[in-house]
Every structure is written in C-alpha cells, then in structure tokens.
Enzyme design. Structure first.
Site, PDB file in Angstrom:
ATOM      1  N   LYS A 153       0.903  -1.191   0.050  1.00 26.56           N
ATOM      2  CA  LYS A 153       0.087  -0.036   0.013  1.00 26.56           C
ATOM      3  C   LYS A 153       0.723   1.241   0.022  1.00 26.56           C
ATOM      4  O   LYS A 153       0.491   2.042  -0.482  1.00 26.56           O
ATOM      5  CB  LYS A 153      -0.943   0.091   1.277  1.00 26.56           C
ATOM      6  CG  LYS A 153      -2.063  -1.006   1.098  1.00 26.56           C
ATOM      7  CD  LYS A 153      -2.992  -0.975   2.338  1.00 26.56           C
ATOM      8  CE  LYS A 153      -4.025  -1.988   2.049  1.00 26.56           C
ATOM      9  NZ  LYS A 153      -5.030  -1.802   3.266  1.00 26.56           N
ATOM     10  N   ASP A 194      -9.621   2.747   2.333  1.00 29.76           N
ATOM     11  CA  ASP A 194      -9.645   2.021   3.529  1.00 29.76           C
ATOM     12  C   ASP A 194     -10.116   3.009   4.540  1.00 29.76           C
ATOM     13  O   ASP A 194     -10.761   2.454   5.397  1.00 29.76           O
ATOM     14  CB  ASP A 194      -8.242   1.849   3.956  1.00 29.76           C
ATOM     15  CG  ASP A 194      -7.866   0.102   3.072  1.00 29.76           C
ATOM     16  OD1 ASP A 194      -8.888  -0.355   2.874  1.00 29.76           O
ATOM     17  OD2 ASP A 194      -6.763   0.184   3.015  1.00 29.76           O
TER      18      ASP A 194
END
Length: 280
Positions: free
Chosen positions: A79, A115
């Site tokens: 990420k 997220d």
C-alpha cells in the site's frame, strides 16, 4: 483472456497483494456488477503464489494497465510501495500516505485510499457511541495510516500509535492533522492501562499471520477493541476481548465499505452498500 474480456465490454479489476487467496473481494465486486446489469471480472494477483510469484509490483502494475484493467486494489505489503509507481494521487491518499485503490483512466494511473472511509463506516456501525478520548492503535503501516485518519475524522481526542518501527510511528503522527496523535512513549501495558479502546491495524491475526498484536492479559471489560482483519472475522484478539465482555468490531465492514467505494471508482456506478454488506 483479458484482451477478449475488454473487447466484450467486461470491466477488468483485481487485487494485488501477497497471500490473498482468502479475499472476498472477487465475489463482492462481481456480484454487485451483476446485480446492476453489467459484467465485471475481478482477478487475484497474488505475488506469493504462481503464476505471479516471480513478478514484482512494478511489473504487475504495468501488466494490468496494458491488459486494459479499469483499476486494481492494492493490499499488504504494497500500500505504501505502490505510491511511487503512480502518475497521480488523490488528496486523501497523499494525506494518509497509502494507496489501496488504483484507477487507470486516459492513460494515467491515480492512487486513492478507500480504507479510511471503509474503517470509519464500519466503526460507526459496530461501535457507534463509544468513548474516543484516548485510543491506542497498534500498527503504523498502510492500514494503520487509514485507520488513524478515520479516527481523526470520527473525533478521537488522543491517538497513541504503537509500532515496532519507531520512525514509522513518528512519520504517521507527523502526517495526521490536528495534533491529536503521538507515538507511544511508554510500554504498551502502560499505554493501554488508561485507554478506552484498542485498534489492531496490523496483519497479525489474519490467515497466515497467527497470533495477537497485544498480550490478551492487557485487555479489560471496559475496553472496546477494533480489528482491521476480516479473514477470519473473529481473530484471536477479538475472541479474547469478547470473552471478557469487551465491545468489539471486526474488519468485515471495513472490507465491505472500502470495496464499495473502490467499485464506485472503478466502474462509475455507485455500489449499493446494503446489498454488498448483505452478501459478505
């Protein structure tokens, strides 16, 4: 196969990560597209498994771009690494310092972070109304950056970041607005002793990463405990917390709502959140 799918009007998406065979993302995305009347194919690109295990992140990203993918999700451990490989970043991804969704459009790649949105939505559903005066978060990686930003938006007054890499915790604290966060300065037991809640923002507890991120003996009934892990839904940490009466939140809702926002970005069609949650 990918070229043929694109030619038939199928939207191609996927997930890049390691040890991701338990992901529920393919089912969630493909079923939501079918419910809306169009075709979408969601592929797992597991760099820990054949045939992708010999590819690196940059090669995989270029492969899906060339194959005509509308975008990909990105998960552990990529990420933060993926950011340097992209043409643009959304404001939220830049502020969080992590990307979990990449959209390919007009020859360019843009990194987003869904997220934080997903964690905040799931937290409100499962733990709405809990005290947020002082929260201890374990993990300052990509998921931790997203959950920390969500806690800022949810009104947390003090967020203590615990991470084995002290510089990573300090970097995350520096990126968060409002001055509410600090890196842990005391032993974990002392930090938890006067906290109201704990967030696990590490992979510990997921399939392939067994264990607990903090000693279960440090839990007490008046704590709430949230976990980003969703496979399994009840991690060892949540099981221990539930056993002594803690309020808990599993990572399933975060997975659903981050997926729904990613679906919006990939397809241009707003996902039906309730329908996606019901299928999870």
């Amino acid at each position: 196969m990918a070229t043929e799918d694109v030619a038939r009007g199928v939207i191609l998406t996927g997930l890049i990560g390691m040890d991701i065979q338990g992901s529920r993302s393919p089912e969630m995305h493909e079923a939501e597209a079918a419910a809306q009347g169009f075709a979408l194919r969601y592929r797992l690109l597991d760099l820990a498994q054949p045939p992708e295990q010999d590819a690196d992140l940059a090669q995989t990203l270029e492969m899906v771009r060339a194959a005509g993918f509308a975008g990909v999700n990105v998960t552990h451990p990529f990420k933060q690494r993926v950011m340097a490989l992209l043409d643009e970043l959304s404001d939220e991804a830049r502020a969080i310092g992590a990307v979990n969704t990449v959209v390919f459009r007009d020859g360019r790649s843009t990194g987003h972070n869904t997220d934080s949105y997903g964690f905040a939505e799931g937290f409100e559903r499962q733990l709405g109304g809990v005290a947020l005066d002082r929260v201890v978060q374990v993990g300052a990686g990509g998921a931790g950056a997203a959950t920390a930003m969500a806690m800022v938006k949810l009104g947390c007054r003090e967020l203590v970041i615990v991470d084995p890499q002290a510089t990573r915790a300090a970097d995350l604290v520096a990126r968060l607005p409002g001055g509410i966060a600090r890196a842990a300065t005391r032993p974990v037991a002392a930090e938890i002793a006067d906290a109201q809640g704990i967030i696990n923002a590490t992979p510990i507890g997921m399939e392939g990463h067994p264990g607990v991120p903090v000693d279960a003996a440090l839990l007490r009934p008046d704590l709430w405990v949230a976990d980003v892990v969703y496979f399994p839904l009840e991690t060892a940490l949540l099981a221990a917390a539930r056993a002594i009466g803690c309020r808990t939140a599993h990572g399933g809702d975060m997975a659903v709502f981050q997926a729904a926002r990613a679906f919006d970005l990939f397809t241009g069609h707003p996902a039906n959140r309730e329908r996606m949650a019901a299928r999870f």
